[in-house]
Design a protein around this motif. Structure first.
Motif, PDB file in Angstrom:
ATOM      1  N   ILE A 255       0.950  -0.979  -0.008  1.00  0.00           N
ATOM      2  CA  ILE A 255      -0.186   0.139   0.189  1.00  0.00           C
ATOM      3  C   ILE A 255       0.632   1.153   0.102  1.00  0.00           C
ATOM      4  N   LYS A 256       0.448   2.199  -1.036  1.00  0.00           N
ATOM      5  CA  LYS A 256       1.273   3.532  -0.707  1.00  0.00           C
ATOM      6  C   LYS A 256       0.220   4.635  -0.360  1.00  0.00           C
ATOM      7  N   CYS A 257       0.751   5.541   0.737  1.00  0.00           N
ATOM      8  CA  CYS A 257       0.003   6.376   1.297  1.00  0.00           C
ATOM      9  C   CYS A 257       0.501   7.810   0.764  1.00  0.00           C
ATOM     10  N   ALA A 258      -0.705   8.771   0.899  1.00  0.00           N
ATOM     11  CA  ALA A 258      -0.404   9.894   0.562  1.00  0.00           C
ATOM     12  C   ALA A 258       0.656  10.688   0.980  1.00  0.00           C
ATOM     13  N   LYS A 259       1.290  10.318   2.154  1.00  0.00           N
ATOM     14  CA  LYS A 259       2.362  11.188   2.641  1.00  0.00           C
ATOM     15  C   LYS A 259       3.814  10.278   2.161  1.00  0.00           C
ATOM     16  N   GLY A 260       3.566   9.416   1.391  1.00  0.00           N
ATOM     17  CA  GLY A 260       4.692   8.740   0.909  1.00  0.00           C
ATOM     18  C   GLY A 260       5.098   7.248   1.606  1.00  0.00           C
ATOM     19  N   GLN A 261       4.543   7.148   2.658  1.00  0.00           N
ATOM     20  CA  GLN A 261       5.013   5.829   3.218  1.00  0.00           C
ATOM     21  C   GLN A 261       4.378   4.463   2.597  1.00  0.00           C
ATOM     22  N   THR A 262       4.914   3.484   2.891  1.00  0.00           N
ATOM     23  CA  THR A 262       4.526   2.125   2.414  1.00  0.00           C
ATOM     24  C   THR A 262       4.124   1.342   3.442  1.00  0.00           C
ATOM     25  N   ILE A 263       3.164   0.437   3.075  1.00  0.00           N
ATOM     26  CA  ILE A 263       2.787  -0.522   4.148  1.00  0.00           C
ATOM     27  C   ILE A 263       2.588  -1.973   3.504  1.00  0.00           C
ATOM     28  N   THR A 264       3.228  -3.001   3.865  1.00  0.00           N
ATOM     29  CA  THR A 264       3.353  -4.368   3.338  1.00  0.00           C
ATOM     30  C   THR A 264       2.477  -5.245   4.231  1.00  0.00           C
TER      31      THR A 264
END
Lengths: 422, 422
Positions: A255-264
């Motif tokens: 997942i890519k977030c609006a503030k640039g973070q990623t989540i796996t």
């Protein structure tokens, strides 16, 4: 306000029948909430639910004959839904429309439209609705959240987690117990259980409260684990021996977030292994690694430590300084190490105070939508899929959203301001 | 055949200058290979390389003035390339065209076209070329491969790994040592170093020898680690203080294989942490988990073991029964715990026997292409990208491909048939 609030419990399978004695009754004592009615699709289970309550409290709740009977009962203030995955949203929507506070157990959504229904119904009725994501309340998840909020990890850029739980026995042979997982594993291929890991991560990342999830990709391995398991356990005569399970053994979602973070996120439920949620949070100055239960702080720990073995399990050393107030204030009891108790407490706190719960319809919609969206991405060969903004822009307008969208698990009177952003 | 073969070493930076004494000279003693020439783009380093060889052997190699001088020298049989990432493929292609056996250090490709050049040049010249992927030779990777081949893990459906190595100091301040990483982190956003983890996984999955990688998706987090590090270490006056690094801190790549397996790769080099390659292999009956160095066997271990803590580090218990013959037969010495020695031995074995090396151009092309392909996928928001079949269909026709495409790390005379498929 009533002295004692009354709740119904809907769905008395293995989850409901353990949640009642382990969490709902103890939390009810804490907040003044009684179980006034129980209901299951099977009559034997409805009776079982009433038996459990009566045995513990001496007071037998009503054995409801239908959901409508519960919704039409003016004495009932709230509904807790512990049914199979599929009807969760339908039941929650009906409860909101009937004016009952509602909380429902975890599971993924079957369609994005259902997530929108949760949001629209809440916005039309104003009736609070909570997702019972117990893992948001676990020791390490809350300790990590506190460490993040206190700035120990610097700026957070990545997080990961998984539902890594060998469920082969329950999936394949839970049918003898009328379990709902089998039909899901036969007919779907998706991240079918994202919220245990995504919930705590979403709170760390301020999802729906200053940040949002934008897109995801999802990829499934082949499905080999269940078939091999069935053949070894029961042989070729078992009714499942020829079943072509659709659910891939390992599903990886990014997942890519609006503030640039990623989540796996990893779904991993049909291969042999020990249980793990692998909750991991990575920042510019520190990290928590769930797989090895370790904390790494820049400047404190040695990056050249071979395989980090010396750090394995060192998170325990941080408990005294950084354990979350909830774990100090309460005495978590019962199922899943106390987290069931805490999540029910959060719901009862909102119910008795007349406030919105800390995991609301926006959270539920965003987190649960991952299931439906991952199914599409997998079917499209891992294509990126849009994650809807269920707040429609309100995620970056804190002032417009009720303060409960921040993670106010803590009791405001005790810990006010604890989660104020730096 | 010559009694003593002669190799040149090209690139005497920190890698070349340690590989010579730690691996190339000891392996040369084993196989009868001398270092006859050295070369670097900087004259001081060329001299350093010659000094190192002379100090250890008493014999000073030629300080070559150009790569052409090496390629035109009929006395030189082979070239080992330990230069910066960028020229690897150019140098390897030129060596094959000049008829020199060539081995080159790891790194990703800058374009898919370069990967094709490796393959075409090999097919046109017939000159063997090896990628020096030392991690294929590590203890746990080889032990796991053996356990997989012996069927302990059942059918393999998923694997994962990462290059998780805090390189902030080297990237940001290695410039004082003319290091090449900085320019890469300033100008690219990709899985820039995939082969350490992908190599061993590819061998487990029989990539190019019965299986192939089909597609990938790649997603990068924002780039925050280096900037924060530079500011803290050097303040706002440092020349890098205002640099906008392109390379995301954490890059997650998911690969789907022809036979349905998935592979997850993580690049994680600019945030604080300990070193890990997280090599993990999952099958229907067992698994190896690199993060906790643990083996799980279905029926032997307890899936309900809390967080698997009792299993952390238990892989050591399997060494006696399942350690790879190479680790029993050889006495691995020198850099990186002996794996540099083993990978150079594999190259020298092929060189002196006149055979193809165990990690060949098809492997190099497939593994290195991930870098260029991930860059495109990231730029396209995580879109799935095709991974070319560099064998053009020969991957499922074992008989058509030289037997060395199987993982013949072991010496055929000692371990013949060890890797025969079941």
């Amino acid at each position: 306000m009533k002295e004692i609030m009354k709740t119904a419990v809907v769905g008395i399978g293995s989850r409901g029948s353990s949640l009642i004695p382990d969490a709902i009754l103890p939390a009810g004592e804490e907040f003044g909430v009684e179980i006034a009615a129980v209901l299951d699709a099977y009559r034997d289970r409805t009776k079982l639910g009433a038996d459990i309550v009566e045995e513990r409290t001496g007071k037998r709740p009503k054995e409801a004959a239908s959901y409508e009977e519960i919704l039409n009962d003016p004495d009932i203030d709230a509904v807790i839904i512990t049914a199979a995955w599929e009807p969760h949203i339908d039941l929650a929507v009906k409860a909101m429309k009937a004016g009952k506070y509602v909380a429902f157990e975890v599971g993924g959504a079957y369609s994005v439209e259902d997530c929108w229904r949760l949001v629209h119904t809440f916005e039309e009725t104003g009736v609070p609705c909570m997702l019972l994501e117990n893992c948001c309340y676990d020791r390490r998840e809350l300790m990590t959240l506190r460490m993040v909020r206190e700035g120990l990890f610097g700026e957070i850029v990545h997080a990961g987690g998984g539902y890594c739980h060998d469920l082969r026995e329950e999936i394949a042979f839970g049918r003898e117990n009328r379990h709902y997982r089998l039909r899901n594993y036969m007919n779907r291929n998706c991240e079918n259980y994202p919220t245990h890991e995504l919930g705590p991560i979403a709170k760390v990342f301020d999802i729906n409260n200053g940040n949002r999830m934008m897109t995801l990709t999802s990829t499934a391995s082949s499905a080999k684990g269940l078939h091999d398991y069935v053949l070894r356990k029961k042989g070729t005569d078992d009714p499942l021996a020829d079943v072509d399970f659709l659910q891939g053994d390992v599903v990886t979602t990014v997942i890519k977030c609006a503030k640039g973070q990623t989540i796996t996120l990893t779904l991993d439920t049909t291969l042999p292994r020990t249980y793990s949620r692998g909750f991991t949070v990575r920042g510019t100055r520190g990290a928590y690694f769930g797989e090895t239960d370790s904390v790494f702080l820049d400047g404190t720990h040695n990056a050249f430590e071979f395989k980090g073995k010396a750090l394995w399990g060192n998170a325990a050393e941080y408990e005294e300084a950084y354990q979350h107030p909830l774990w100090k204030e309460y005495d978590p009891r019962g199922g899943h190490g106390g987290i069931d108790f805490l999540v029910i407490c959060a719901f009862f706190e909102a119910l008795t105070a007349g406030t919105r719960p800390p995991i609301d319809v926006y959270d539920a919609a965003a987190w649960m939508s991952i299931t439906a969206l991952s199914e599409i991405s997998i079917a499209q060969g891992g294509a990126p899929v849009e994650i809807p903004d269920f707040t429609r822009g309100k995620w970056y307008m804190r002032g417009d959203i009720d303060g409960s969208l921040r993670f106010n698990l803590d009791r405001a009177d005790v810990f006010e301001g604890f989660y104020q952003k730096k």
